[in-house]
Design a protein around this motif. Structure first.
Motif, PDB file in Angstrom:
ATOM      1  N   ASN A  97       0.904  -1.319  -0.004  1.00  0.00           N
ATOM      2  CA  ASN A  97      -0.015   0.059   0.035  1.00  0.00           C
ATOM      3  C   ASN A  97       0.611   1.225   0.132  1.00  0.00           C
ATOM      4  N   LYS A 177      -5.836   3.995  -5.886  1.00  0.00           N
ATOM      5  CA  LYS A 177      -5.667   2.972  -4.510  1.00  0.00           C
ATOM      6  C   LYS A 177      -5.352   3.935  -3.401  1.00  0.00           C
ATOM      7  N   ASN A 181      -7.127   4.784   0.028  1.00  0.00           N
ATOM      8  CA  ASN A 181      -6.375   4.324   1.477  1.00  0.00           C
ATOM      9  C   ASN A 181      -6.272   5.841   1.994  1.00  0.00           C
ATOM     10  N   ILE A 184     -10.063   5.964   3.321  1.00  0.00           N
ATOM     11  CA  ILE A 184     -10.598   4.952   4.342  1.00  0.00           C
ATOM     12  C   ILE A 184      -9.580   4.433   5.309  1.00  0.00           C
ATOM     13  N   ASN A 185      -8.325   4.306   5.189  1.00  0.00           N
ATOM     14  CA  ASN A 185      -7.490   4.221   6.025  1.00  0.00           C
ATOM     15  C   ASN A 185      -7.182   5.015   7.364  1.00  0.00           C
ATOM     16  N   ASN A 195     -14.809  -0.160   7.829  1.00  0.00           N
ATOM     17  CA  ASN A 195     -15.042   0.875   6.499  1.00  0.00           C
ATOM     18  C   ASN A 195     -16.274   1.090   6.524  1.00  0.00           C
ATOM     19  N   VAL A 237     -15.250   0.719  -2.632  1.00  0.00           N
ATOM     20  CA  VAL A 237     -14.234   0.015  -1.519  1.00  0.00           C
ATOM     21  C   VAL A 237     -15.264  -0.184  -0.350  1.00  0.00           C
ATOM     22  N   THR A 241     -16.084  -3.653   1.486  1.00  0.00           N
ATOM     23  CA  THR A 241     -15.140  -4.021   2.778  1.00  0.00           C
ATOM     24  C   THR A 241     -16.053  -3.554   3.750  1.00  0.00           C
ATOM     25  N   ASN A 244     -14.756  -4.761   7.255  1.00  0.00           N
ATOM     26  CA  ASN A 244     -13.364  -4.776   7.375  1.00  0.00           C
ATOM     27  C   ASN A 244     -12.780  -3.758   8.603  1.00  0.00           C
ATOM     28  N   SER A 246      -9.636  -1.472   8.589  1.00  0.00           N
ATOM     29  CA  SER A 246      -8.700  -1.188   7.697  1.00  0.00           C
ATOM     30  C   SER A 246      -7.299  -1.719   8.221  1.00  0.00           C
ATOM     31  N   SER A 247      -6.393  -1.841   7.148  1.00  0.00           N
ATOM     32  CA  SER A 247      -4.953  -2.263   7.699  1.00  0.00           C
ATOM     33  C   SER A 247      -4.409  -1.099   8.772  1.00  0.00           C
TER      34      SER A 247
HETATM   35  C1  LIG Z   1      -9.110  -1.388   0.642  1.00  0.00           C
HETATM   36  C2  LIG Z   1      -8.520  -1.345   2.202  1.00  0.00           C
HETATM   37  C3  LIG Z   1      -9.206  -0.056   2.651  1.00  0.00           C
HETATM   38  C4  LIG Z   1      -9.271  -2.449   2.905  1.00  0.00           C
HETATM   39  O1  LIG Z   1      -9.653  -2.081   4.329  1.00  0.00           O
HETATM   40  C5  LIG Z   1      -7.165  -1.372   2.225  1.00  0.00           C
HETATM   41  O2  LIG Z   1      -6.459  -1.402   1.176  1.00  0.00           O
HETATM   42  C6  LIG Z   1      -6.623  -1.242   3.708  1.00  0.00           C
HETATM   43  O3  LIG Z   1      -7.233  -1.760   4.604  1.00  0.00           O
HETATM   44  O4  LIG Z   1      -5.426  -1.202   3.832  1.00  0.00           O
END
Ligand SMILES: CC(C)(CO)C(=O)C(=O)O
Ligand SMILES: NC(=O)C1=CN([C@@H]2O[C@H](COP(=O)(O)OP(=O)(O)OC[C@H]3O[C@@H](n4cnc5c(N)ncnc54)[C@H](O)[C@@H]3O)[C@@H](O)[C@H]2O)C=CC1
Length: 298
Positions: A97, A177, A181, A184-185, A195, A237, A241, A244, A246-247
């Protein structure tokens, strides 16, 4: 194909483990993971089940292969590049990422390809990685356009059963991307939400503002990324997700350093080069860096 996977943690072990079904793979990892893989092979479970026997080492210096795959966390890229520079590779591909490829091109003679991965991976224990979701690897020339090296790598990935697309528009894909990120992240990490919480409301607006700023910086860099495209990508996304963490939120949950410098921080750094102001990314980066500094992580 001979492949060195530099930084075989979660993603590198998954991709390296799957590639080992068809190719000669060496994982560069830390112990005890590396020694366990040498002794008992690598188990992949979850959405894909397989057992393979890649080679594994803790010493990434003086290696040579057709391809070096870079899967360290973004903040370890410079050190990885320095070590890889002691070896010889036909090509280098990052699946990280954030915008890290430029660090690799500065240090390495081999052609550097751009890549993104939407596979999900989690190292459960030494020698055992969980595939939490089958996604796709997209790779291609860093500058865009057709590339025979990317085509060859794509064929090798598909031969090992990895979902892979060779794309001719990697500049736009990388920045899309990054916009996703950056939105979201950073926002989920700071507000500690999944997310899906960014579907609507003020936090969603903040995420979209970060993505919009990123698209503006992309355009200043000569990459055609309309705001509309960044908005649609982020919304897609979020929907895909929704459950999720996020990372970056997972890093915060675990008290680990985040990839803020390569995501929000990189947007700010590139904006400065173009004398653009990106107040949302600047604020998000400052807050994340303050959290890291407060925990002695930087
Ligand atoms: C696409 C997304 C936001 C998925 O959670 C992601 O790439 C991450 O969490 O690093
Ligand atoms: N885990 C996932 O599902 C996905 C991760 N990514 C991206 O991939 C990159 C890697 O992520 P993860 O695999 O989750 O991180 P990770 O932390 O699990 O793996 C990185 C590994 O590199 C190792 N490493 C670093 N420097 C090393 C060195 N000099 N020698 C040997 N080993 C070294 C670390 O010990 C660690 O095990 C990040 O940029 C992440 O954002 C992208 C998509 C999915």
């Amino acid at each position: 194909m001979d492949v060195v996977v530099f930084g075989a943690g979660s993603l590198g072990s998954l991709v390296g483990g799957l590639l080992a079904r068809a190719h000669d793979v060496t994982l560069v990892a830390r112990d005890p993971h590396a020694s366990r893989v040498r002794e008992s092979g690598l188990r992949v479970s979850g959405a894909v089940e397989t057992h393979t026997t890649p080679d594994a080492t803790t010493d990434g210096a003086n290696l040579s292969a057709d391809l070096a795959l870079v899967t360290v966390k973004a903040f370890d890229t410079a050190e990885a590049a320095n070590t890889l520079a002691t070896g010889e590779f036909g090509a280098v591909l990052s699946l990280q990422n954030g915008l890290t490829e430029e660090i690799l091109t500065d240090e390495l003679d081999a052609p550097v390809l751009a890549g993104t991965a939407t596979y999900g991976a989690r190292l459960l224990e030494p020698g055992h990685v969980d595939c939490t979701g089958v996604g796709r690897i997209v790779l291609g020339s860093l500058d865009g356009g057709p590339d025979p090296v990317a085509e060859r790598v794509g064929r090798a990935f598909r031969a090992a059963g990895l979902e892979t697309l060779v794309a001719t528009d990697m500049p736009r894909r990388r920045w899309t991307k990054l916009a996703v990120n950056a939105g979201i992240n950073a926002v989920t990490a700071l507000s500690r939400v999944e997310n899906g919480a960014l579907t609507d409301g003020d936090a969603a607006e903040l995420a979209h503002a970060a993505a919009r700023e990123t698209a503006r910086v992309a355009r200043a860099e000569g990459v055609s990324l309309p705001n509309r495209r960044a908005r649609t990508a982020l919304s897609r996304v979020v929907d895909a997700t929704a459950d999720n963490r996020s990372s970056m939120l997972q890093d915060i949950d675990a008290g680990r350093r985040t990839e803020v410098d390569a995501i929000s921080g990189e947007v700010v750094a590139r904006a400065e080069r173009h004398r653009l102001d990106v107040p949302t990314n600047r604020t998000l980066a400052a807050l994340l860096r303050a959290w890291e500094a407060g925990r002695g992580l930087r």
